[in-house]
Scaffold this motif. Structure first.
Motif, short mmCIF file in Angstrom:
data_model
loop_
_atom_site.label_atom_id
_atom_site.label_comp_id
_atom_site.label_asym_id
_atom_site.label_seq_id
_atom_site.Cartn_x
_atom_site.Cartn_y
_atom_site.Cartn_z
N ARG A 4 0.94 -1.29 -0.03
CA ARG A 4 -0.07 -0.09 -0.04
C ARG A 4 0.98 1.40 0.05
O ARG A 4 1.93 1.22 0.66
CB ARG A 4 -0.77 0.16 1.33
N LEU A 5 0.56 2.15 -0.82
CA LEU A 5 1.29 3.36 -1.07
C LEU A 5 0.56 4.78 -0.94
O LEU A 5 -0.70 4.56 -1.23
CB LEU A 5 1.82 3.61 -2.19
N HIS A 6 0.87 5.90 -0.57
CA HIS A 6 0.40 7.02 -0.69
C HIS A 6 0.42 7.52 -2.00
O HIS A 6 1.38 7.87 -2.63
CB HIS A 6 0.86 8.00 0.34
N ASN A 7 -0.83 7.66 -2.80
CA ASN A 7 -0.95 8.09 -4.06
C ASN A 7 -1.42 9.72 -4.05
O ASN A 7 -2.31 10.22 -3.45
CB ASN A 7 -2.28 7.35 -4.83
N THR A 8 -0.59 10.57 -4.52
CA THR A 8 -0.46 11.77 -4.36
C THR A 8 -1.89 12.36 -5.24
O THR A 8 -2.64 13.37 -4.90
CB THR A 8 0.65 12.51 -5.20
N LEU A 9 -2.19 11.57 -6.36
CA LEU A 9 -3.16 11.78 -7.02
C LEU A 9 -4.66 11.81 -6.41
O LEU A 9 -5.34 12.56 -6.55
CB LEU A 9 -3.33 11.06 -8.24
N THR A 10 -4.57 10.64 -5.55
CA THR A 10 -6.11 10.42 -4.81
C THR A 10 -5.74 11.12 -3.44
O THR A 10 -7.01 11.06 -2.67
CB THR A 10 -6.27 9.06 -4.70
N ARG A 11 -4.75 11.57 -2.96
CA ARG A 11 -4.22 11.93 -1.53
C ARG A 11 -4.70 10.92 -0.60
O ARG A 11 -5.38 11.03 0.68
CB ARG A 11 -5.12 13.22 -1.13
N ALA A 12 -4.69 9.62 -0.80
CA ALA A 12 -4.76 8.62 -0.08
C ALA A 12 -3.89 7.40 -0.18
O ALA A 12 -3.22 7.23 -1.10
CB ALA A 12 -6.68 7.97 -0.29
N ILE A 13 -3.62 6.77 0.90
CA ILE A 13 -2.95 5.19 0.97
C ILE A 13 -3.86 4.18 0.29
O ILE A 13 -4.80 4.01 0.81
CB ILE A 13 -2.60 4.83 2.35
N GLU A 14 -3.37 3.67 -0.88
CA GLU A 14 -4.16 2.50 -1.39
C GLU A 14 -3.44 1.51 -1.81
O GLU A 14 -1.99 1.58 -1.95
CB GLU A 14 -5.06 3.32 -2.73
N GLU A 15 -3.86 0.23 -2.15
CA GLU A 15 -2.93 -0.76 -2.78
C GLU A 15 -2.33 -0.38 -4.00
O GLU A 15 -2.97 0.07 -4.82
CB GLU A 15 -3.96 -1.91 -2.78
N PHE A 16 -1.20 -0.80 -4.25
CA PHE A 16 -0.65 -0.35 -5.68
C PHE A 16 -0.89 -1.82 -6.62
O PHE A 16 -0.41 -2.91 -6.57
CB PHE A 16 0.90 -0.25 -5.37
N VAL A 17 -1.56 -1.35 -7.63
CA VAL A 17 -1.89 -2.71 -8.65
C VAL A 17 -1.53 -2.07 -9.93
O VAL A 17 -1.97 -1.53 -10.66
CB VAL A 17 -3.49 -2.66 -8.53
N PRO A 18 -0.38 -2.87 -10.15
CA PRO A 18 0.27 -2.54 -11.55
C PRO A 18 -0.60 -3.46 -12.73
O PRO A 18 -1.23 -4.36 -12.46
CB PRO A 18 1.57 -3.05 -11.37
N GLU A 19 -0.39 -2.76 -13.97
CA GLU A 19 -0.92 -3.51 -14.90
C GLU A 19 -0.53 -4.98 -14.96
O GLU A 19 -1.30 -5.81 -15.34
CB GLU A 19 -0.66 -2.89 -16.30
N ASP A 20 0.67 -5.37 -14.91
CA ASP A 20 1.19 -6.68 -14.91
C ASP A 20 2.28 -6.81 -13.66
O ASP A 20 3.16 -6.12 -13.71
CB ASP A 20 2.03 -6.88 -16.40
N PRO A 21 1.73 -7.40 -12.85
CA PRO A 21 2.80 -7.45 -11.69
C PRO A 21 4.02 -8.12 -11.71
O PRO A 21 4.96 -8.37 -10.83
CB PRO A 21 1.87 -8.64 -10.58
N ALA A 22 4.17 -8.97 -12.94
CA ALA A 22 5.41 -9.51 -13.11
C ALA A 22 6.30 -8.45 -13.94
O ALA A 22 7.84 -8.91 -13.76
CB ALA A 22 5.30 -10.56 -14.14
N ARG A 23 5.91 -7.37 -14.27
CA ARG A 23 6.67 -6.57 -14.98
C ARG A 23 5.95 -5.21 -14.68
O ARG A 23 5.42 -4.55 -15.28
CB ARG A 23 6.69 -6.71 -16.56
N VAL A 24 6.63 -4.50 -13.73
CA VAL A 24 6.27 -3.11 -13.25
C VAL A 24 7.05 -2.16 -13.87
O VAL A 24 8.13 -2.03 -14.05
CB VAL A 24 6.47 -2.95 -11.60
N THR A 25 6.34 -1.13 -14.41
CA THR A 25 6.90 0.16 -15.09
C THR A 25 7.10 1.34 -14.07
O THR A 25 6.09 1.73 -13.56
CB THR A 25 6.19 0.48 -16.43
N PHE A 26 8.11 1.89 -14.30
CA PHE A 26 8.61 2.97 -13.13
C PHE A 26 9.41 4.05 -13.72
O PHE A 26 10.29 3.79 -14.33
CB PHE A 26 9.27 2.21 -12.07
N TYR A 27 8.69 5.31 -13.58
CA TYR A 27 9.34 6.47 -14.28
C TYR A 27 9.64 7.30 -13.23
O TYR A 27 8.98 7.47 -12.41
CB TYR A 27 8.58 7.34 -15.51
N THR A 28 11.03 7.67 -13.15
CA THR A 28 11.36 8.89 -12.11
C THR A 28 12.09 10.04 -12.85
O THR A 28 12.84 10.04 -13.66
CB THR A 28 12.58 8.18 -10.97
N CYS A 29 11.62 11.13 -12.35
CA CYS A 29 12.19 12.44 -12.92
C CYS A 29 13.38 12.70 -12.47
O CYS A 29 13.74 12.54 -11.03
CB CYS A 29 11.35 13.75 -12.41
#
Length: 542
Positions: A4-29
């Motif tokens: 569970r992570l805090h999602n800035t977009l929803t301002r809530a802690i929620e379960e992180f559900v990726p499109e494909d749990p075997a291949r998670v895509t992550f972009y960092t500025c």
């Protein structure tokens, strides 16, 4: 216990559900390479690295789209951009005002060259923006590797994981053209001074991430919008996609003349190029408001305007129903770093880069731990005392993990009930919004309760270190004398050695009161000592 992570977009802690749990895509500025990244920048980068490492860990469980639970290990494809164009000194308006930061860096390097303060062996041409960018990019990557950023290590083999903005300008031009075609952008000005703006009123969800809705964005509010650039805009919050400027230090040909891209547009292009195999910026379309990537991170100062604008332009370009789009499924933003309770400032003398601290003898492992051990959603307070505490923890963990010289290889060790309980406690803390403070407390408790020589303690600690990433980092060469072994990056200190010789003589004479007094005196001098095998003494920071 899925993550569970805090999602800035929803301002809530929620379960992180990726499109494909075997291949998670992550972009960092990533960094803007016109200067060395400071420890506040690295706090954000290391928080993203910590999250990435935990998602990859066999300890991490994720909820999948069908409601089931997927357990690691798994692959995380992590991309971080290198901003080497389009970032102006007044970046609040996305590169519309101020001066190119590369020009500022060039003057700074020229002054250093004239004064003879450039590092030895540096031959960078201060008039060449590409050389300036490569110089600071190389320094950033060196610091990042020393601090254990997996992305920096991987990019040595696969440079596409750390793409440069200058290599993706053609994609930025295609994205801008597409936004114009779809009615999300417009061109103003005459040839020679044309500007392309994003039309924020075409994207009703603008402001959802930051709370800066169009109703709140009035001229001059928060210093974000200047009167100077308003006359040609349809709305004060419209932001720059392209600016025609033949005088600019870095420029490219486009349908709107020779110029440069806005700051925000680069990440929409590089995230797609790096994370969506086979995708083309000019044709990619996602149904409805479906997210393009799983995770997006950056410092809290990126929330507005940068990430707000990324969402608008990415959803406008790529989603069939842009108003429902979120660009990323989860938005992750570590907060600012204070130093000794105050905002970092060169004038206050509390401004540090990693290489500043390394030059003082600080171990990369200690710096990494100090920067990650406060929860990412709290304003961390970096102190030299805290750094010393982190160093002591590292030394304790190393002894328990068997990373001291001559320690046995723990591979294949059995897992005791105590080790299993420890790993479960560590995982439980990390699953709950990366509660790293509780996770570190679990490590310290386990190390404190573990008898020396327990077979599976090293195994358990190495499992968690795949997440924390400290025990495997380089250790400065020990500085040794006949009696002293200086650890933690300490250089030999003649006054300490003299005290240790005096203490050894007292112990031989069985004058234990004097021996203890010398130990206490060393402590007041800022050193702790520990007797080790062979009659020698290990010296570390207090």
């Amino acid at each position: 216990m899925p993550l569970r992570l805090h999602n800035t977009l929803t301002r809530a802690i929620e379960e992180f559900v990726p499109e494909d749990p075997a291949r998670v895509t992550f972009y960092t500025c990533g960094p803007t390479v016109y200067d060395d990244a400071h420890i506040g920048n690295f706090r954000s980068f290391l928080a993203a690295d910590l999250l990435r490492r935990f998602i990859e860990s066999p300890l991490c469980e994720l909820r999948d789209a069908r409601g089931g639970v997927s357990r690691g290990p798994r692959r995380v494809v992590h991309v971080m951009n290198i901003t080497d164009v389009g970032h102006m000194t007044d970046d609040a308006e996305g590169g519309e005002s101020g001066e190119d930061r590369m020009a500022v860096a060039g003057r700074r390097l020229m002054e250093a060259k004239k004064s003879g303060t450039l590092p030895a062996g540096v031959t960078v041409d201060p008039s060449d923006p590409y050389q300036i960018a490569r110089f600071y990019e190389g320094r950033f990557k060196e610091d990042a590797r020393r601090l254990g950023l997996k992305l920096a290590l991987e990019s040595e083999r696969d440079p596409t994981l750390q793409p440069r903005a200058t290599d993706h300008v053609p994609g930025m031009i295609r994205l801008t053209s597409r936004l114009i075609e779809k009615g999300f952008a417009y061109v103003v000005g005459e040839p020679g001074s044309r500007v392309v703006y994003f039309r924020v009123r075409a994207f009703p969800a603008y402001g959802r991430l930051s709370g800066n809705t169009l109703e709140k964005l009035r001229e001059g509010e928060g210093g974000r919008i200047s009167r100077e650039n308003q006359s040609a805009k349809e709305h004060p919050a419209d932001f720059l996609l392209w600016k025609e400027d033949p005088r600019h230090v870095m420029k490219w040909e486009s349908p709107w003349g020779w110029g440069y891209p806005g700051w925000h547009v680069e990440c929409s292009v590089m995230s797609v190029a790096g994370l969506i195999p086979g995708a083309a910026v000019g044709t990619l379309t996602r149904p409805d408001g479906q997210a393009l990537i799983d995770l997006h991170s950056g410092g809290e100062d990126n929330i507005f305007p940068h990430h707000e604008c990324e969402i608008a332009q990415s959803c406008g370009a790529f989603n069939a129903d842009p108003a429902r789009g979120t660009f990323a499924r989860m938005w992750f933003h570590p907060r600012f770093l204070l130093v000794e309770g105050a905002k970092m400032s060169k004038s206050k003398g509390n401004f540090f880069t990693p290489r500043d601290l390394f030059a003082r003898g600080v171990e990369p492992a200690a710096l990494r731990l100090e920067l990650i051990r406060t929860h990412y959603r709290g304003n961390a307070n970096f102190t030299l005392q805290g750094l010393a505490d982190s160093q002591r923890m590292i030394e304790r963990w190393r002894r328990a993990a068997g990373t001291t010289p001559g320690a046995p290889d723990p591979a294949g060790a059995a897992r005791s009930p105590a080790a299993a309980e420890f790993l479960a406690a560590f995982a439980s803390a990390m699953h709950e919004d990366l509660n790293v403070a509780a996770a570190v407390a679990a490590v310290n408790s386990f190390v404190g309760r573990t008898e020396p020589g327990v077979a599976d303690a090293p195994h358990a600690l190495r499992v968690i270190d795949e997440v924390l990433g400290v025990l495997s980092l380089e250790r400065p060469a020990e500085s040794q004398t006949g009696i002293a072994v200086f650890v933690g990056g300490l250089a030999q200190d003649a006054s300490v050695v003299a005290k240790l010789d005096e203490r050894a003589a007292a112990k031989r004479a069985k004058d234990f009161a004097k021996s203890d007094a010398i130990r206490d005196e060393l402590l007041r001098m800022g050193f702790t000592i520990k007797d080790v095998a062979g009659g020698r003494v290990e010296v570390s920071r207090a």
